[in-house]
Design a protein around this motif. Structure first.
Motif, PDB file in Angstrom:
ATOM      1  N   GLY A 146      50.237  27.171 -47.058  1.00 27.84           N
ATOM      2  CA  GLY A 146      51.590  26.667 -47.329  1.00 27.84           C
ATOM      3  C   GLY A 146      51.939  26.517 -48.793  1.00 27.84           C
ATOM      4  N   HIS A 160      51.697  28.653 -51.438  1.00 25.99           N
ATOM      5  CA  HIS A 160      52.425  29.757 -52.060  1.00 25.99           C
ATOM      6  C   HIS A 160      53.911  29.713 -51.689  1.00 25.99           C
ATOM      7  N   ASN A 161      54.176  29.513 -50.408  1.00 26.61           N
ATOM      8  CA  ASN A 161      55.566  29.412 -49.940  1.00 26.61           C
ATOM      9  C   ASN A 161      56.304  28.256 -50.587  1.00 26.61           C
ATOM     10  N   LEU A 195      57.210  29.171 -54.060  1.00 28.90           N
ATOM     11  CA  LEU A 195      58.299  30.153 -54.087  1.00 28.90           C
ATOM     12  C   LEU A 195      59.637  29.511 -53.743  1.00 28.90           C
ATOM     13  N   GLU A 196      59.592  28.552 -52.817  1.00 29.76           N
ATOM     14  CA  GLU A 196      60.820  27.835 -52.441  1.00 29.76           C
ATOM     15  C   GLU A 196      61.352  27.021 -53.618  1.00 29.76           C
ATOM     16  N   THR A 237      51.540  22.779 -44.972  1.00 30.48           N
ATOM     17  CA  THR A 237      52.134  23.269 -43.724  1.00 30.48           C
ATOM     18  C   THR A 237      52.483  22.124 -42.767  1.00 30.48           C
TER      19      THR A 237
END
Ligand code: BG6
Ligand code: MG
Length: 219
Positions: free
Chosen positions: A94, A96-97, A100-101, A204
């Motif tokens: 979770g 990396h996402n 990026l968010e 996550t």
């Protein structure tokens, strides 16, 4: 609406905490000192120097300054050997996402780590370019639980401590964030990180739209 998002490295972005543990355990064994999981919890977030001091204290051992330096080098060589094969696949679930968010929302991102190996590790993971500011063990004089590393990160980003959010897996790091007056988000076990403002096992496990929740959160 913006805040400074400050991330610890070991145990938050990448699962290197287990390698630090193995390397310290071998080092302790080489000094005839037994070193437990519980003791390791107290070393998380703690600088290399202070970690060795604590291990010697627990083992009731004194060594010369020369041997002390040798042992620190030995631990780091062992550690570097253990993380030789780190790559993108070792980024914690979770993370990396989440980064990026934040980028997508134009939020400032910093690293606040005690490690002197932080920059090469971020390079290995392929995410160094996502960080606007990096403060690590080579940039600070006072180690966590002192808030220096996080205060330096937020001021370099141009933010106040009360507009900063810290992600930490260690007790020392959560205490550093709290002392700085920053929102502390623990990653790991609630029992251990009970001083944090909120705790999740992993990124996550955060609820939907958690970044927006954080942007509206005050300490
Ligand atoms: C912290 C780790 O991030 O960095 C500690 O949680 C480690 O376990 C400390 O001792 C110092 O790291 P390094 O890589 O400079 O030995
Ligand atoms: Mg950590």
């Amino acid at each position: 609406n913006k805040k400074a998002f400050i991330f610890d490295l070991d145990g938050v972005i990448v699962d290197t905490a287990k390698f630090h543990f193995i390397a310290w355990q071998r080092l302790a064994a080489s000094l005839g000192i037994n070193f437990t999981h519980e003791e390791n919890e107290q070393l998380k977030g703690v600088s290399r120097v202070n970690s060795l001091k604590k291990i010697l204290e627990w083992g009731n051992k004194t060594i010369t300054a020369e041997v002390f330096q040798e042992k620190m080098d030995q631990k780091n060589e062992e550690y570097l050997d253990l993380i030789k094969t780190l790559d993108t696949s070792d980024i914690m679930p979770g993370v990396h996402n989440f980064l990026l968010e934040l980028k997508d929302k134009n939020q400032p991102i910093a690293l606040g780590s005690a490690s002197k190996n932080a920059r090469p590790i971020l390079e290995k993971l392929g995410i160094k370019n996502l960080f606007d500011v990096i403060v690590d063990g080579t940039n600070v004089t006072k180690a966590k639980p002192d808030p220096e590393v996080f205060l330096s990160a937020c001021s370099q980003l141009g933010y106040h401590a009360h507009d900063s959010i810290v992600f930490e897996d260690s007790v020392a790091g959560v205490q550093a964030a709290n002392t700085a007056g920053m929102i502390s988000i623990g990653l790991g076990e609630k029992d251990i990180l009970h001083e944090a403002d909120e705790v999740f096992n992993h990124f996550t496990d955060m609820p939907e739209d958690y970044i927006n929740t954080l942007l509206n959160k005050n300490k």
